[in-house]
Design a protein around this motif. Structure first.
Motif, PDB file in Angstrom:
ATOM      1  N   ALA A 197       0.808  -1.223   0.000  1.00 55.66           N
ATOM      2  CA  ALA A 197       0.000   0.000   0.000  1.00 55.66           C
ATOM      3  C   ALA A 197       0.841   1.273   0.000  1.00 55.66           C
ATOM      4  O   ALA A 197       0.488   2.252  -0.664  1.00 55.66           O
ATOM      5  CB  ALA A 197      -0.935  -0.005   1.215  1.00 55.66           C
ATOM      6  N   SER A 252      -5.773  -2.329   3.113  1.00 56.29           N
ATOM      7  CA  SER A 252      -6.162  -2.580   1.735  1.00 56.29           C
ATOM      8  C   SER A 252      -5.107  -2.022   0.788  1.00 56.29           C
ATOM      9  O   SER A 252      -4.361  -1.120   1.137  1.00 56.29           O
ATOM     10  CB  SER A 252      -7.529  -1.954   1.439  1.00 56.29           C
ATOM     11  OG  SER A 252      -7.485  -0.563   1.643  1.00 56.29           O
ATOM     12  N   THR A 253      -5.078  -2.580  -0.387  1.00 55.29           N
ATOM     13  CA  THR A 253      -4.135  -2.118  -1.399  1.00 55.29           C
ATOM     14  C   THR A 253      -4.719  -0.898  -2.113  1.00 55.29           C
ATOM     15  O   THR A 253      -5.915  -0.602  -1.991  1.00 55.29           O
ATOM     16  CB  THR A 253      -3.870  -3.213  -2.441  1.00 55.29           C
ATOM     17  OG1 THR A 253      -5.089  -3.477  -3.144  1.00 55.29           O
ATOM     18  CG2 THR A 253      -3.345  -4.489  -1.797  1.00 55.29           C
ATOM     19  N   ALA A 311      -5.304  -0.677  -5.215  1.00 50.04           N
ATOM     20  CA  ALA A 311      -6.304  -1.171  -6.167  1.00 50.04           C
ATOM     21  C   ALA A 311      -7.642  -1.413  -5.470  1.00 50.04           C
ATOM     22  O   ALA A 311      -8.701  -1.099  -6.015  1.00 50.04           O
ATOM     23  CB  ALA A 311      -5.809  -2.454  -6.829  1.00 50.04           C
ATOM     24  N   GLN A 312      -7.615  -1.959  -4.258  1.00 49.40           N
ATOM     25  CA  GLN A 312      -8.854  -2.187  -3.517  1.00 49.40           C
ATOM     26  C   GLN A 312      -9.524  -0.869  -3.152  1.00 49.40           C
ATOM     27  O   GLN A 312     -10.739  -0.742  -3.248  1.00 49.40           O
ATOM     28  CB  GLN A 312      -8.574  -3.008  -2.258  1.00 49.40           C
ATOM     29  CG  GLN A 312      -8.200  -4.447  -2.559  1.00 49.40           C
ATOM     30  CD  GLN A 312      -7.648  -5.165  -1.344  1.00 49.40           C
ATOM     31  OE1 GLN A 312      -6.936  -4.574  -0.542  1.00 49.40           O
ATOM     32  NE2 GLN A 312      -7.963  -6.444  -1.227  1.00 49.40           N
ATOM     33  N   ARG A 313      -8.727   0.126  -2.739  1.00 51.70           N
ATOM     34  CA  ARG A 313      -9.299   1.432  -2.405  1.00 51.70           C
ATOM     35  C   ARG A 313      -9.898   2.086  -3.644  1.00 51.70           C
ATOM     36  O   ARG A 313     -10.962   2.690  -3.583  1.00 51.70           O
ATOM     37  CB  ARG A 313      -8.241   2.325  -1.760  1.00 51.70           C
ATOM     38  CG  ARG A 313      -7.867   1.884  -0.346  1.00 51.70           C
ATOM     39  CD  ARG A 313      -6.991   2.900   0.364  1.00 51.70           C
ATOM     40  NE  ARG A 313      -5.742   3.204  -0.321  1.00 51.70           N
ATOM     41  CZ  ARG A 313      -4.635   2.458  -0.248  1.00 51.70           C
ATOM     42  NH1 ARG A 313      -4.613   1.361   0.468  1.00 51.70           N
ATOM     43  NH2 ARG A 313      -3.550   2.815  -0.896  1.00 51.70           N
ATOM     44  N   ALA A 317     -11.118   0.549  -6.228  1.00 49.84           N
ATOM     45  CA  ALA A 317     -12.348  -0.178  -6.569  1.00 49.84           C
ATOM     46  C   ALA A 317     -13.497   0.283  -5.689  1.00 49.84           C
ATOM     47  O   ALA A 317     -14.644   0.416  -6.169  1.00 49.84           O
ATOM     48  CB  ALA A 317     -12.129  -1.680  -6.422  1.00 49.84           C
ATOM     49  N   ARG A 318     -13.244   0.554  -4.420  1.00 48.75           N
ATOM     50  CA  ARG A 318     -14.301   1.037  -3.527  1.00 48.75           C
ATOM     51  C   ARG A 318     -14.778   2.413  -3.958  1.00 48.75           C
ATOM     52  O   ARG A 318     -15.972   2.720  -3.876  1.00 48.75           O
ATOM     53  CB  ARG A 318     -13.807   1.077  -2.087  1.00 48.75           C
ATOM     54  CG  ARG A 318     -13.819  -0.279  -1.401  1.00 48.75           C
ATOM     55  CD  ARG A 318     -13.740  -0.133   0.103  1.00 48.75           C
ATOM     56  NE  ARG A 318     -12.554   0.578   0.542  1.00 48.75           N
ATOM     57  CZ  ARG A 318     -11.395  -0.002   0.871  1.00 48.75           C
ATOM     58  NH1 ARG A 318     -11.260  -1.298   0.766  1.00 48.75           N
ATOM     59  NH2 ARG A 318     -10.384   0.726   1.267  1.00 48.75           N
TER      60      ARG A 318
END
Length: 80
Positions: free
Chosen positions: A14, A68-69, A71-73, A75-76
């Motif tokens: 991250a 979270s990574t 990419a996950q952030r 996506a959210r």
């Protein structure tokens, strides 16, 4: 210490390995960074931090942490 290692790996992903490694090295020297998983420790808290961090009032378990990574952030944000 697989949970601690997983958490550190997620932080590296991250925020960047160099940033996390530098902060961990400094923290391990001055007692501001230490890990405990079960009865196993890496590093040693400074005297002041030890009493404060080991109290139930200031304790945090690995189960309570969510990392979270990027990419996950991202996506959210798209879903929001």
């Amino acid at each position: 210490m697989p949970l601690c290692a997983e958490w550190v790996d997620a932080l590296r992903e991250a925020f960047g390995a160099d940033e996390i490694n530098t902060a961990m090295r400094a923290g391990l020297k001055d007692g501001s960074c230490w890990f405990r998983e079960g009865e196993h420790y890496v590093g040693k808290p400074g005297a002041e931090e030890a009493s404060e961090r080991l109290s139930a009032e200031h304790g945090v378990s690995g189960d309570a942490l969510v990392v979270s990574t990027a990419a996950q952030r991202a996506a959210r944000k798209v879903l929001a």
